[in-house]
Design a protein around this motif. Sequence first.
Motif, PDB file in Angstrom:
ATOM      1  N   ASN A  86       0.829  -1.274  -0.042  1.00  0.00           N
ATOM      2  CA  ASN A  86      -0.129  -0.008  -0.025  1.00  0.00           C
ATOM      3  C   ASN A  86       0.963   1.260  -0.123  1.00  0.00           C
ATOM      4  O   ASN A  86       0.465   2.237   0.645  1.00  0.00           O
ATOM      5  N   SER A  87       1.979   1.299  -0.610  1.00  0.00           N
ATOM      6  CA  SER A  87       2.840   2.533  -0.640  1.00  0.00           C
ATOM      7  C   SER A  87       3.166   3.085   0.625  1.00  0.00           C
ATOM      8  O   SER A  87       3.362   4.277   0.604  1.00  0.00           O
ATOM      9  N   LEU A  88       3.269   2.374   1.707  1.00  0.00           N
ATOM     10  CA  LEU A  88       3.178   2.801   3.043  1.00  0.00           C
ATOM     11  C   LEU A  88       4.719   2.963   3.560  1.00  0.00           C
ATOM     12  O   LEU A  88       4.879   3.598   4.599  1.00  0.00           O
ATOM     13  N   ILE A 130       8.547   3.928   3.270  1.00  0.00           N
ATOM     14  CA  ILE A 130       9.793   4.755   2.640  1.00  0.00           C
ATOM     15  C   ILE A 130      11.043   4.052   2.803  1.00  0.00           C
ATOM     16  O   ILE A 130      11.755   3.999   1.832  1.00  0.00           O
ATOM     17  N   LEU A 162      11.739   1.234   0.309  1.00  0.00           N
ATOM     18  CA  LEU A 162      11.987   1.566  -0.833  1.00  0.00           C
ATOM     19  C   LEU A 162      13.055   2.517  -1.050  1.00  0.00           C
ATOM     20  O   LEU A 162      13.790   2.278  -2.346  1.00  0.00           O
ATOM     21  N   THR A 163      13.390   3.342  -0.207  1.00  0.00           N
ATOM     22  CA  THR A 163      14.618   3.947  -0.399  1.00  0.00           C
ATOM     23  C   THR A 163      15.968   3.010  -0.415  1.00  0.00           C
ATOM     24  O   THR A 163      16.794   3.319  -1.022  1.00  0.00           O
ATOM     25  N   ILE A 189      16.060   1.766  -3.971  1.00  0.00           N
ATOM     26  CA  ILE A 189      16.654   2.974  -4.925  1.00  0.00           C
ATOM     27  C   ILE A 189      18.237   3.135  -4.699  1.00  0.00           C
ATOM     28  O   ILE A 189      18.847   3.058  -5.676  1.00  0.00           O
ATOM     29  N   TYR A 232      20.991   2.431  -7.596  1.00  0.00           N
ATOM     30  CA  TYR A 232      21.731   3.601  -7.886  1.00  0.00           C
ATOM     31  C   TYR A 232      23.475   2.978  -8.113  1.00  0.00           C
ATOM     32  O   TYR A 232      23.789   2.973  -9.029  1.00  0.00           O
ATOM     33  N   GLY A 269      23.703   0.537 -10.857  1.00  0.00           N
ATOM     34  CA  GLY A 269      23.289   1.083 -12.148  1.00  0.00           C
ATOM     35  C   GLY A 269      24.389   2.211 -12.484  1.00  0.00           C
ATOM     36  O   GLY A 269      24.307   2.534 -13.662  1.00  0.00           O
ATOM     37  N   CYS A 270      25.517   2.319 -11.791  1.00  0.00           N
ATOM     38  CA  CYS A 270      26.631   3.184 -12.342  1.00  0.00           C
ATOM     39  C   CYS A 270      27.372   2.655 -13.236  1.00  0.00           C
ATOM     40  O   CYS A 270      27.496   1.551 -13.396  1.00  0.00           O
ATOM     41  N   ASN A 287       3.611   5.827  13.965  1.00  0.00           N
ATOM     42  CA  ASN A 287       4.933   5.796  13.753  1.00  0.00           C
ATOM     43  C   ASN A 287       5.348   4.513  13.046  1.00  0.00           C
ATOM     44  O   ASN A 287       6.207   3.690  13.304  1.00  0.00           O
ATOM     45  N   ASN A 292       6.499   4.185  10.168  1.00  0.00           N
ATOM     46  CA  ASN A 292       7.791   3.959   9.584  1.00  0.00           C
ATOM     47  C   ASN A 292       9.098   4.165  10.420  1.00  0.00           C
ATOM     48  O   ASN A 292      10.181   4.456   9.831  1.00  0.00           O
TER      49      ASN A 292
END
Lengths: 385, 542
Positions: free
Chosen positions: B13-15, B17, B20-21, B24, B28, B31-32, B398, B400
């Motif tokens: 539910n996209s809750l 972060i 997800l971070t 990412i 990153y 991917g470099c 709280n 997250n």
Amino acid sequence: MNVQKTMLAVSLSLVLISGCGGSSSTETVIAEPEQGFTFDASALINNVTTNIIVAGYESLSVKGQAFHLATLTLLNTPTAENLAAAQLAWKEARIPWEQGEAHIFGPVDALSIDPHLDTWPLNTTDLQTLLETQSGFSAQVIKSWNDDVQGFHTLEFLLFGDGVAENIKSIEELNLLEREYLAATAEVFADYTQLLAGAWTIAQDPNDSNSTPYRDLLLTPSNDIYSSQKAVVEELVNGMIGIVDEVGNGKISDPFGADIDSADTSLVESQYSWNSLADFYNNIQGVLSVYRGELTLNSTDAIGIRDFVAASNLQLSQRIDNEIVDALTAIEEIAGPNNMPFRQAIANSEARLRIQVAIDALAVVQTSLESDVLTLVSSNDWKTQ
Amino acid sequence: MHLNINEYLVMKNSLLIRPLTLAIIVTYILGCGADDKKVALPTVKYPDYVLVENLGDQATAHGASDSGHGFSTPIATLNPQEMGKHLVGDAHFETSFTTAPNLEHAELDGLGPTFNNQDCNSCHQRDGRSSTLTIPIGQDRILLGADAGIFLRMSVDDGGCQQPSSSNDFCKNNAVPGFGTQLFHRGVLKARADWQDNPFIGQANVYLSYQYNEISYADGNTVVLKKPVFTIDSAYDTDNIADSAIMQADVRYSPRNGMPIFGLGLLELIPEQAILALADEADNNNDGISGRPNWVFDAIKAKAGVEIPVSLGRFGWKANTPSVRVQSLGALRGDMGITNPLFPDESIANTPLHQSYLARTGYVDTGIDEQGNTEASQEFSDAVVFYAETLAVPARRNVNDEQVMQGGLLFEQSHCVSCHQPDFITVSGDNVQLGGIDAPESLKNQHIYPFSDMLLHDMGEGLADNRRDFIATGREWKTRPLWGIGLTKTVNPAAGFLHDGRADSIEEAILWHGGEAQKSKESFVALTHADRSALIAFVMSL
């Protein structure tokens, strides 16, 4: 909330991607515009807690002791003047209590002080029987009895009579047993007001001197009770909503009824003393105090919920202030030119129009607090620093 | 359902972060440029219940989940008619009843004649738990009175009951002669023959005191646990308390504290087969956890003439009532002494106390009038039941927070979920009923996270009351839902946890776990202080 988090992630990705390879130095990263508003609620919480809530309960305690003394004087010297003084002391104690109903949370509930002090209706059946069959009333004994034979309204009934035709009681109508019962119940009453003030300022559990004063839990959020400033502000706003709802949709609307034929005087709060309109007024005055951050409403620079709202929308903050003042005015005007008490007003067609104005004004306040202020508290637009 | 943390997807539910971070960052780094050193950071996979915020799905409260109003919000998706009924029920929930006859407020009379409290709110303060009483300085016990949100159930021991049937009265508990199955410690003024000496006392006086015991962790930290001890005197049936029927050796007692009332309609709409699928009475999977349903007498089925009026128990500390309706109206009649259409007889009907009371007061408070009306009307009863069915579940806080998320993993690793089953999906479709009445659409087909399997578990000797309740033994208790538990003291700072309010914190409640939960408790105790704090932080976020 989800949208904002997604945007945060996208923004972060952009930054990270831009860090790859030497050619990225020519790429443009578009910063998100700053959203929302910043308001550090520390000063608001400190002011409302200290100068409104705690100050109000300390005032109640002082007036509770004064009321008890007035009943003792009446017990020992039963004169019309002393009866009038006790009646006035009851009304004086009623003011901080009713204003405090704008923040009914914490010890007033946890220690069951609300039902001890303000149970309604009172149990006239048992009260009359007690007065006819018992004697030697003491605070210790009465404290162990049911809530509906003690507290504000039992005291009111004894001091003012049944309130049907008048709210005047002659000293001859108050016999020795009633005065004994009155003084003993007033002592219980005063003890509870002292207990309540102490729970906020000394120890929330009166049986545990190491327990945290409830005041400190609001002043230093991020504890097991209040997880953040937001939690405290949410508590304050919900407290305001609760009493606006109760006055508009309960205390006034229930006895008012759907039409004049269904008006019911038996449902009127403080019907014996005819103090109902003062009760309602003080309830909403309590709301205004929390909103403005001013207990006496004399200062102009105190910090209240109004300042929190203004940090987001200045016009909105003034609009809500006006709405609360309008509601106060509407309640005040219910009495009309003949100073009609509420229990008579609900059965008078002209007064009913004025009552409807007050109900509508309170509905406006409730809608604003729920739809605008509470939404603002809950939204992610509010940043505390 | 037994959960493995590696089986869970990160996103829900996209809750979230933080994961997800992390994802990412991994992208990153990988991917470099081709010459960059490739380092794959581990991706933390959390059980979905660690990440979810809306524990009641669409029936989650908003705008009150951080404050003392967190348990008192109606479900926002109720239709206008339902919302109106809820608000009427809200007012009824705070109705304080008085002695009959009350000529001015006839609609509010009928209290008692014996009872435990005068209104619903006194035992469910702000729709949450009641205050745990503390002992006044200079005293060694406190009398249960208007402040008490706790009372004693009682019955005569019969050795147990395994299978409800008409021959054993469907495993109902055996009433104590002259008293019943609940000790009413309060009364109206003239409840007793000796009322002039003992005004406002019910069947007997009950006193509370505590025994204390200190627990030490390996790291040197200590926790003091307290256990309630009840004593009884001034029973109405004798001057010598030892001779009273309630003091005989075969009488068993069970203290019962008021509990939160939000989310109850959702719990009632958990499919029965989903609960039964979790039962493992013989522990066939050898995990040390059994879990079994309680099968209880259902007054609604009995009234409808069902031959075997027995249903799955869902509510009460031992899952001893089948529905919010039976629970609420049973409390209205029992705890307050207000007769109603489902329970039209006074709680002490057919006892010497009731007979003497009626004679003493001129038969004006019989519980039912000449027209057959009970003290609470059908309309009153329906509204107050509906109120309890339709209070929203507070949202988590709280979610997250790093410590909270770490605590979620520890909650999983300590096998707390073996009993505190995180989620269910409520029933959907037409003809769905709550206590015999059509259920609101708002409650159907909701993915809820109550953290309870709704089953009975042996919780060990420390918590045992040694009194059976239908087929629940004296060591078994229903798994308490954990949703909203972190707001308990925000709603009522004096509230305690567990069936008698003995635990002053989540930590104390965990330390009282035994029996089937012994291993989970030992896992908790073996954690470092930081990890114990993290696990508690997760529970407090619920």
